[in-house]
Design an enzyme around this catalytic site. Structure first.
Site, short mmCIF file in Angstrom:
data_model
loop_
_atom_site.label_atom_id
_atom_site.label_comp_id
_atom_site.label_asym_id
_atom_site.label_seq_id
_atom_site.Cartn_x
_atom_site.Cartn_y
_atom_site.Cartn_z
N ARG A 24 0.83 -1.21 0.00
CA ARG A 24 0.00 0.00 0.00
C ARG A 24 0.86 1.26 0.00
O ARG A 24 0.53 2.25 0.65
CB ARG A 24 -0.95 0.03 1.21
N ARG A 28 -3.89 6.39 0.39
CA ARG A 28 -4.49 7.58 0.99
C ARG A 28 -3.57 8.36 1.92
O ARG A 28 -3.86 9.50 2.24
CB ARG A 28 -5.76 7.19 1.74
N ARG A 37 -6.65 10.76 -7.05
CA ARG A 37 -7.91 10.03 -6.85
C ARG A 37 -9.11 10.97 -7.00
O ARG A 37 -10.12 10.61 -7.59
CB ARG A 37 -7.91 9.41 -5.46
N ASP A 74 -6.43 -3.66 -7.82
CA ASP A 74 -6.97 -4.27 -6.61
C ASP A 74 -7.23 -5.75 -6.84
O ASP A 74 -7.53 -6.16 -7.96
CB ASP A 74 -8.25 -3.58 -6.16
N TYR A 149 -14.13 -12.66 0.03
CA TYR A 149 -14.91 -11.47 -0.34
C TYR A 149 -16.09 -11.86 -1.23
O TYR A 149 -17.17 -11.30 -1.13
CB TYR A 149 -14.03 -10.45 -1.06
O1 CP3 Z 1 -0.14 -1.96 -2.48
C1 CP3 Z 1 -0.33 -1.07 -3.33
O2 CP3 Z 1 -0.04 0.12 -3.14
C2 CP3 Z 1 -0.86 -1.49 -4.68
C3 CP3 Z 1 -2.27 -1.45 -4.89
C4 CP3 Z 1 -3.15 -2.35 -4.03
C5 CP3 Z 1 -4.39 -1.91 -3.53
N1 CP3 Z 1 -5.02 -2.97 -2.93
C6 CP3 Z 1 -4.92 -0.55 -3.69
C7 CP3 Z 1 -6.05 -0.12 -2.84
C8 CP3 Z 1 -3.01 -3.68 -3.65
C9 CP3 Z 1 -1.83 -4.61 -3.85
C10 CP3 Z 1 -4.20 -4.07 -2.97
C11 CP3 Z 1 -4.43 -5.43 -2.47
C12 CP3 Z 1 -5.67 -5.72 -1.73
N2 CP3 Z 1 -6.93 -5.21 -1.93
C13 CP3 Z 1 -5.75 -6.71 -0.71
C14 CP3 Z 1 -4.61 -7.60 -0.26
C15 CP3 Z 1 -3.64 -6.86 0.60
C16 CP3 Z 1 -4.17 -6.47 1.94
O3 CP3 Z 1 -4.24 -5.26 2.18
O4 CP3 Z 1 -4.51 -7.35 2.73
C17 CP3 Z 1 -7.08 -6.71 -0.24
C18 CP3 Z 1 -7.62 -7.57 0.87
C19 CP3 Z 1 -7.82 -5.78 -1.03
C20 CP3 Z 1 -9.29 -5.48 -0.97
C21 CP3 Z 1 -9.52 -4.07 -0.62
N3 CP3 Z 1 -9.31 -3.00 -1.49
C22 CP3 Z 1 -9.86 -3.53 0.63
C23 CP3 Z 1 -10.20 -4.34 1.87
C24 CP3 Z 1 -9.86 -2.13 0.50
C25 CP3 Z 1 -10.02 -1.15 1.61
C26 CP3 Z 1 -11.27 -0.42 1.58
C27 CP3 Z 1 -11.12 0.87 2.37
O5 CP3 Z 1 -11.85 1.79 2.03
O6 CP3 Z 1 -10.29 0.92 3.27
C28 CP3 Z 1 -9.51 -1.83 -0.82
C29 CP3 Z 1 -9.40 -0.48 -1.41
C30 CP3 Z 1 -8.03 -0.05 -1.84
N4 CP3 Z 1 -7.19 -0.82 -2.59
C31 CP3 Z 1 -7.43 1.22 -1.59
C32 CP3 Z 1 -6.18 1.17 -2.23
C33 CP3 Z 1 -5.17 2.28 -2.30
C34 CP3 Z 1 -8.05 2.39 -0.87
C35 CP3 Z 1 -8.92 3.04 -1.90
C36 CP3 Z 1 -9.20 4.50 -1.69
O7 CP3 Z 1 -10.17 4.79 -0.99
O8 CP3 Z 1 -8.51 5.34 -2.31
#
Ligand code: CP3
Length: 340
Positions: A24, A28, A37, A74, A149
């Site tokens: 990540r 944010r 974004r 994602d 999920y």
């Molecule tokens: O790591 C990176 O910077 C690369 C991009 C990346 C994202 N998600 C961007 C993202 C990667 C590799 C992921 C993987 C991901 N996504 C996982 C496995 C890793 C982990 O964290 O356990 C999982 C479980 C997800 C599913 C997912 N996507 C969740 C649970 C969420 C969070 C929702 C929230 O609002 O907190 C996301 C959204 C997400 N994916 C964001 C980002 C930067 C936040 C989106 C935003 O609001 O801008």
């Protein structure tokens, strides 16, 4: 292409100054991410806009000069094109509709290639803009983690509880895991063709599972995915991140399927170095909340990790992703400590 320090380390070379990237790392906590974004309008618009997705992929490299960029996308984009509708409700996380616990869904691969084409374009842009000494990491969710999920339709506190779906509907569950396995193989191979230099499988929800369940539905599929990639792309390293797998992380290490293993926050680096390092390269482990804290506590934990892994193939990273309230200046301090 000359091999980056990151690629050499995941392939087993001991490098004095440890390469570093962060899970990540684009997100944010960075003001430049929030600005891009906002321009995109939503998280999903950002994922499917190759120019903007490439921009946020590269932002942490520009800011911190890290050794690797991870593709901005994602793990839930795959189910989005297999038959479920994906949305992100602000403050509530992801939604997949209909949830498989509510309604059986006909899963299909037909729309995957076309749907995920913008992600391949993001990869091509990133690879063009990154210098040769920087690696680009592609990724996918491991089948079990993505399945949690899909089954629940949302993230919950205890995803391991969805194993009851496997017990109640074994036919549907086995089909789901095997569909995800083959879709993931194709998706990762396409990422490699588009230009990524390594791939990481995120098994974020490996904790709390019975040992045999983990072997059958986490390690087994991850191993077959890695082997399928190796059969076509033997030089592309495969990293697996079985977060919360406990002592079973050792089974991942000795399986011979993976080049490197990501350590979760809960892993003891001393245990990892003693039990795992002779089998695979290691990555990660630092508690992301210590980077929120910063200061002496963060430095001490990072120094311990650098000391423990000094003579081993190791890539510096976190034990899970950055949280949104991470101060960017603490990340800068951490990187400068690793570079010393
Ligand atoms: O790591 C990176 O910077 C690369 C991009 C990346 C994202 N998600 C961007 C993202 C990667 C590799 C992921 C993987 C991901 N996504 C996982 C496995 C890793 C982990 O964290 O356990 C999982 C479980 C997800 C599913 C997912 N996507 C969740 C649970 C969420 C969070 C929702 C929230 O609002 O907190 C996301 C959204 C997400 N994916 C964001 C980002 C930067 C936040 C989106 C935003 O609001 O801008």
């Amino acid at each position: 292409m000359t091999q980056s320090a990151f690629i050499r380390a995941v392939k087993g070379e001991v490098i004095r100054q440890k390469p570093v990237w962060f899970m990540r790392q684009a997100g944010r906590y960075l003001p430049e991410y929030r600005a891009t974004r906002a321009k995109a309008g939503s998280f999903l618009n950002l994922c499917f806009n190759p120019e903007l997705a490439a921009e946020v992929t590269l932002q942490p490299i520009d800011r911190y000069d890290l050794d690797a960029a991870i593709l901005f996308a994602d793990i839930l984009l795959l189910p989005m094109f297999m038959g479920q509708e994906l949305s992100f409700e602000t403050g509530e996380g992801p939604r997949l509709k209909p949830a498989l616990i509510d309604e059986p869904v006909h899963l299909s691969h037909d729309r995957l290639e076309k749907g995920l084409a913008p992600i391949m374009e993001t990869i091509r842009i990133c690879r063009r803009e990154l210098s040769e000494d920087k690696a680009l990491i592609g990724f996918a969710g491991a089948p079990w983690t993505v399945a949690t999920y899909m089954i629940g339709g949302r993230g919950i506190k205890d995803p391991a509880s969805f194993r009851s779906y496997a017990y109640e509907q074994p036919g549907n569950f086995d089909a789901l895991i095997s569909e995800l396995e083959s879709a993931t193989i194709n998706y990762l191979k396409n990422q490699i063709r588009a230009g990524v230099n390594a791939v990481q499988l995120f098994e974020s929800w490996a904790s709390g599972l019975p040992a045999d369940f983990l072997r059958s539905y986490c390690l087994g599929p991850a191993c077959r995915i890695a082997n399928a990639i190796k059969a076509e792309f033997p030089d592309v390293p495969v990293i697996v991140f079985p977060k919360g797998a406990g002592y079973q992380v050792k089974e991942y290490a000795v399986s011979g399927c993976f080049d490197a293993i990501g350590l979760g926050t809960e892993s003891d680096p001393v245990w990892a170095v003693e039990e795992l390092s002779e089998h695979v390269a290691l990555q990660g482990g630092l508690d992301p909340l210590l980077v929120v804290q910063g200061g002496e506590k963060m430095r001490a934990a990072a120094e311990k990790i650098l000391f423990v892994f000094a003579e081993k193939p190791y890539v510096f990273n976190l034990g899970h992703g950055f949280v949104p309230h991470t101060p960017p200046e603490n990340v800068a301090e951490l990187v400068s400590l690793i570079r010393q």
